[in-house]
Design a protein around this motif. Structure first.
Motif, PDB file in Angstrom:
ATOM      1  N   VAL A 105       0.834  -1.204   0.000  1.00  0.00           N
ATOM      2  CA  VAL A 105       0.000   0.000   0.000  1.00  0.00           C
ATOM      3  C   VAL A 105       0.870   1.256   0.000  1.00  0.00           C
ATOM      4  CG1 VAL A 105      -1.678   1.323   1.361  1.00  0.00           C
ATOM      5  CG2 VAL A 105      -1.959  -1.148   1.094  1.00  0.00           C
ATOM      6  N   ILE A 106       1.901   1.259   0.812  1.00  0.00           N
ATOM      7  CA  ILE A 106       2.809   2.412   0.882  1.00  0.00           C
ATOM      8  C   ILE A 106       3.443   2.669  -0.488  1.00  0.00           C
ATOM      9  CG2 ILE A 106       4.995   3.227   1.890  1.00  0.00           C
ATOM     10  CD1 ILE A 106       4.116   1.597   4.451  1.00  0.00           C
ATOM     11  N   ALA A 107       3.845   1.594  -1.168  1.00  0.00           N
ATOM     12  CA  ALA A 107       4.480   1.734  -2.487  1.00  0.00           C
ATOM     13  C   ALA A 107       3.490   2.244  -3.534  1.00  0.00           C
ATOM     14  CB  ALA A 107       5.073   0.399  -2.931  1.00  0.00           C
ATOM     15  N   ARG A 108       2.243   1.798  -3.469  1.00  0.00           N
ATOM     16  CA  ARG A 108       1.232   2.266  -4.429  1.00  0.00           C
ATOM     17  C   ARG A 108       0.991   3.764  -4.289  1.00  0.00           C
ATOM     18  NH1 ARG A 108      -3.029  -2.761  -3.514  1.00  0.00           N
ATOM     19  NH2 ARG A 108      -1.461  -4.356  -3.974  1.00  0.00           N
ATOM     20  N   VAL A 109       0.866   4.205  -3.044  1.00  0.00           N
ATOM     21  CA  VAL A 109       0.638   5.638  -2.800  1.00  0.00           C
ATOM     22  C   VAL A 109       1.852   6.441  -3.259  1.00  0.00           C
ATOM     23  CG1 VAL A 109       0.276   7.384  -1.005  1.00  0.00           C
ATOM     24  CG2 VAL A 109      -1.012   5.235  -0.938  1.00  0.00           C
ATOM     25  N   ALA A 110       3.052   5.935  -2.983  1.00  0.00           N
ATOM     26  CA  ALA A 110       4.270   6.625  -3.414  1.00  0.00           C
ATOM     27  C   ALA A 110       4.326   6.704  -4.939  1.00  0.00           C
ATOM     28  CB  ALA A 110       5.505   5.907  -2.875  1.00  0.00           C
ATOM     29  N   GLY A 111       3.955   5.607  -5.620  1.00  0.00           N
ATOM     30  CA  GLY A 111       3.945   5.605  -7.088  1.00  0.00           C
ATOM     31  C   GLY A 111       2.946   6.590  -7.637  1.00  0.00           C
ATOM     32  N   CYS A 112       1.779   6.672  -7.012  1.00  0.00           N
ATOM     33  CA  CYS A 112       0.753   7.625  -7.432  1.00  0.00           C
ATOM     34  C   CYS A 112       1.270   9.052  -7.316  1.00  0.00           C
ATOM     35  CB  CYS A 112      -0.501   7.442  -6.585  1.00  0.00           C
ATOM     36  SG  CYS A 112      -1.815   8.605  -6.977  1.00  0.00           S
ATOM     37  N   LYS A 113       1.887   9.337  -6.193  1.00  0.00           N
ATOM     38  CA  LYS A 113       2.409  10.697  -5.973  1.00  0.00           C
ATOM     39  C   LYS A 113       3.520  11.042  -6.971  1.00  0.00           C
ATOM     40  CE  LYS A 113       1.053  11.112  -1.128  1.00  0.00           C
ATOM     41  NZ  LYS A 113       1.469  11.234   0.285  1.00  0.00           N
ATOM     42  N   GLN A 114       4.275  10.026  -7.391  1.00  0.00           N
ATOM     43  CA  GLN A 114       5.295  10.256  -8.431  1.00  0.00           C
ATOM     44  C   GLN A 114       4.642  10.732  -9.720  1.00  0.00           C
ATOM     45  OE1 GLN A 114       7.840   6.845  -9.108  1.00  0.00           O
ATOM     46  NE2 GLN A 114       8.391   6.684  -6.942  1.00  0.00           N
ATOM     47  N   ALA A 115       3.491  10.124 -10.046  1.00  0.00           N
ATOM     48  CA  ALA A 115       2.783  10.511 -11.277  1.00  0.00           C
ATOM     49  C   ALA A 115       2.265  11.949 -11.185  1.00  0.00           C
ATOM     50  CB  ALA A 115       1.621   9.555 -11.536  1.00  0.00           C
ATOM     51  N   PHE A 116       1.913  12.395  -9.988  1.00  0.00           N
ATOM     52  CA  PHE A 116       1.381  13.744  -9.798  1.00  0.00           C
ATOM     53  C   PHE A 116       2.479  14.808  -9.694  1.00  0.00           C
ATOM     54  CE2 PHE A 116      -2.543  11.872  -7.420  1.00  0.00           C
ATOM     55  CZ  PHE A 116      -3.109  11.523  -8.634  1.00  0.00           C
ATOM     56  N   ALA A 117       3.702  14.373  -9.404  1.00  0.00           N
ATOM     57  CA  ALA A 117       4.800  15.329  -9.185  1.00  0.00           C
ATOM     58  C   ALA A 117       5.009  16.212 -10.413  1.00  0.00           C
ATOM     59  CB  ALA A 117       6.085  14.571  -8.870  1.00  0.00           C
ATOM     60  N   GLY A 118       5.120  17.516 -10.161  1.00  0.00           N
ATOM     61  CA  GLY A 118       5.377  18.466 -11.249  1.00  0.00           C
ATOM     62  C   GLY A 118       4.147  18.835 -12.049  1.00  0.00           C
ATOM     63  N   THR A 119       2.968  18.356 -11.617  1.00  0.00           N
ATOM     64  CA  THR A 119       1.722  18.715 -12.303  1.00  0.00           C
ATOM     65  C   THR A 119       0.946  19.712 -11.432  1.00  0.00           C
ATOM     66  OG1 THR A 119       0.275  17.037 -11.306  1.00  0.00           O
ATOM     67  CG2 THR A 119       1.628  16.353 -13.181  1.00  0.00           C
ATOM     68  N   GLY A 120      -0.219  20.097 -11.902  1.00  0.00           N
ATOM     69  CA  GLY A 120      -1.080  20.977 -11.108  1.00  0.00           C
ATOM     70  C   GLY A 120      -2.089  20.210 -10.273  1.00  0.00           C
ATOM     71  N   ILE A 121      -1.871  18.909 -10.115  1.00  0.00           N
ATOM     72  CA  ILE A 121      -2.767  18.084  -9.294  1.00  0.00           C
ATOM     73  C   ILE A 121      -2.531  18.400  -7.820  1.00  0.00           C
ATOM     74  CG2 ILE A 121      -3.371  15.735  -8.589  1.00  0.00           C
ATOM     75  CD1 ILE A 121      -4.204  16.239 -11.443  1.00  0.00           C
ATOM     76  N   ARG A 122      -3.625  18.626  -7.096  1.00  0.00           N
ATOM     77  CA  ARG A 122      -3.549  18.914  -5.658  1.00  0.00           C
ATOM     78  C   ARG A 122      -4.176  17.756  -4.897  1.00  0.00           C
ATOM     79  NH1 ARG A 122      -7.418  22.291  -2.637  1.00  0.00           N
ATOM     80  NH2 ARG A 122      -6.538  22.726  -0.577  1.00  0.00           N
ATOM     81  N   ILE A 123      -3.401  17.114  -4.026  1.00  0.00           N
ATOM     82  CA  ILE A 123      -3.918  16.013  -3.201  1.00  0.00           C
ATOM     83  C   ILE A 123      -4.542  16.629  -1.949  1.00  0.00           C
ATOM     84  CG2 ILE A 123      -3.351  13.912  -1.928  1.00  0.00           C
ATOM     85  CD1 ILE A 123      -0.867  13.642  -3.774  1.00  0.00           C
ATOM     86  N   VAL A 124      -5.869  16.544  -1.842  1.00  0.00           N
ATOM     87  CA  VAL A 124      -6.553  17.186  -0.717  1.00  0.00           C
ATOM     88  C   VAL A 124      -6.709  16.252   0.489  1.00  0.00           C
ATOM     89  CG1 VAL A 124      -7.735  18.880  -2.155  1.00  0.00           C
ATOM     90  CG2 VAL A 124      -8.850  16.695  -1.683  1.00  0.00           C
ATOM     91  N   SER A 125      -6.501  14.941   0.284  1.00  0.00           N
ATOM     92  CA  SER A 125      -6.493  13.985   1.404  1.00  0.00           C
ATOM     93  C   SER A 125      -5.743  12.733   0.967  1.00  0.00           C
ATOM     94  CB  SER A 125      -7.915  13.603   1.812  1.00  0.00           C
ATOM     95  OG  SER A 125      -7.884  12.553   2.777  1.00  0.00           O
ATOM     96  N   ASP A 126      -4.885  12.212   1.868  1.00  0.00           N
ATOM     97  CA  ASP A 126      -4.155  10.977   1.544  1.00  0.00           C
ATOM     98  C   ASP A 126      -3.945  10.077   2.757  1.00  0.00           C
ATOM     99  OD1 ASP A 126      -2.252  12.343   3.006  1.00  0.00           O
ATOM    100  OD2 ASP A 126      -0.659  12.158   1.500  1.00  0.00           O
TER     101      ASP A 126
END
Length: 313
Positions: free
Chosen positions: A164-185
């Motif tokens: 689970v930790i790795a999946r969330v980390a991978g997801c955040k990698q995809a969002f890095a440098g974009t305008g995506i805002r994670i409002v809850s994690d």
């Protein structure tokens, strides 16, 4: 007896000893400890272990699969039973990768080969798991594409295990440098449909606008989608997930579903590899790399008809 005859006898005896030393240990029993047999993912792990064990040890091999409901104390007790019953191989999906370490050490001290599946576990001989970082990245790439790199996203999290930790980390990698805002994690839906529904219901109340959802597995994603539908929230454009479960296949095929992508695991293959690796270790053949990662391709509405899911085995 002539000297040549004596040497011939000694050579024959030495050769017979070598044959005994190199004869493969038979596989008689396998214990499989998973988190939740109400989840078809873990049912597929049990079936994969059973089929692989019978291939190696024949029809008489005993395979026992138990479920801990993600409770460490329950799982420790189950593994203690496997130790008492002297299984040859223990396949374990750890409910707590560090908390499980002492009983796994005890199992290994008793001569049992321990192979972790799905998530890592301290003191395992080897680990077979999905490439969970890839799984999170591939799912969340689709969110970035759908939202054109901008928007509010919630991550419906799960138990704090390595996968689970790795999946969330991978997801955040995809969002890095974009305008995506994670409002809850940080909300743990416990990997279940009911948990996903409850967590998502609360997130919808807390946030006026949510453009997309990433859930750490398919059951919690299905629950999140149900919450969105019940709340009548048209702002939520898509749900992304990990697993490739039968329910996710159905959701991807449904025209009115916002379930848009799941990255496919192969729990059956995971378990068959675990048994094969465990049997090799039993017979002195340790893998060059103790951690085996299985790729997790993205399954979408566009390619789901070609997907051979868990039920294909």
């Amino acid at each position: 007896m002539k000297r040549s005859a004596v040497f011939a006898c000694i050579a024959a005896f030495a050769f017979s000893l070598a044959g005994v030393a190199h004869a493969a240990r038979p596989l008689k029993s396998v214990g499989v400890a998973v988190s939740d047999l109400a989840n078809p993912y873990f049912v597929a792990i049990g079936k994969g272990a059973l089929d692989a064990a019978k291939k190696v040890g024949g029809d008489k091999v005993k395979v026992t699969t138990v479920s801990s409901k993600y409770d460490l104390n329950t799982q420790v007790g189950q593994i203690e039973n496997f130790i008492a019953n002297k299984v040859d191989i223990l396949i374990v999906n750890a409910s707590d990768p560090k908390g499980i370490a002492p009983v796994l050490q005890k199992a290994r001290a008793a001569g049992i080969v321990v192979v972790a599946v799905d998530v890592g576990a301290d003191n395992a001989d080897a680990t077979v798991m999905s490439d969970n970082t890839m799984a999170g990245t591939e799912s969340c790439k689709r969110i970035v594409e759908r939202l054109h790199g901008k928007g509010n996203v919630v991550i419906v999290n799960g138990p704090p295990v390595t996968a689970v930790i790795a999946r969330v980390a991978g997801c955040k990698q995809a969002f890095a440098g974009t305008g995506i805002r994670i409002v809850s994690d940080n909300q743990d839906a416990k990997g279940s449909l009911d948990g996903g529904m409850e967590v998502m219901t609360n997130l919808l109340i807390a946030h006026r606008r949510i453009d997309a959802v990433f859930a750490i597995n398919d059951p919690s994603a299905i629950g999140a989608e149900l919450a969105v539908k019940q709340a009548g929230r048209p702002d939520v454009q898509m749900v992304a997930s990990v697993d490739g479960a039968p329910d996710a296949e159905a959701a991807l095929r449904a025209k009115n579903s916002i379930f848009a992508v799941t990255t496919a695991q192969d729990p059956y293959k995971m378990a068959t590899l675990a048994v094969d690796i465990g049997y090799g270790i039993m017979n002195g053949k340790r893998p060059a790399n103790p951690v085996v990662l299985i790729p997790t391709p993205a399954i979408t509405k566009q390619n789901v008809l070609a997907y051979k899911g868990w039920a294909s085995h």
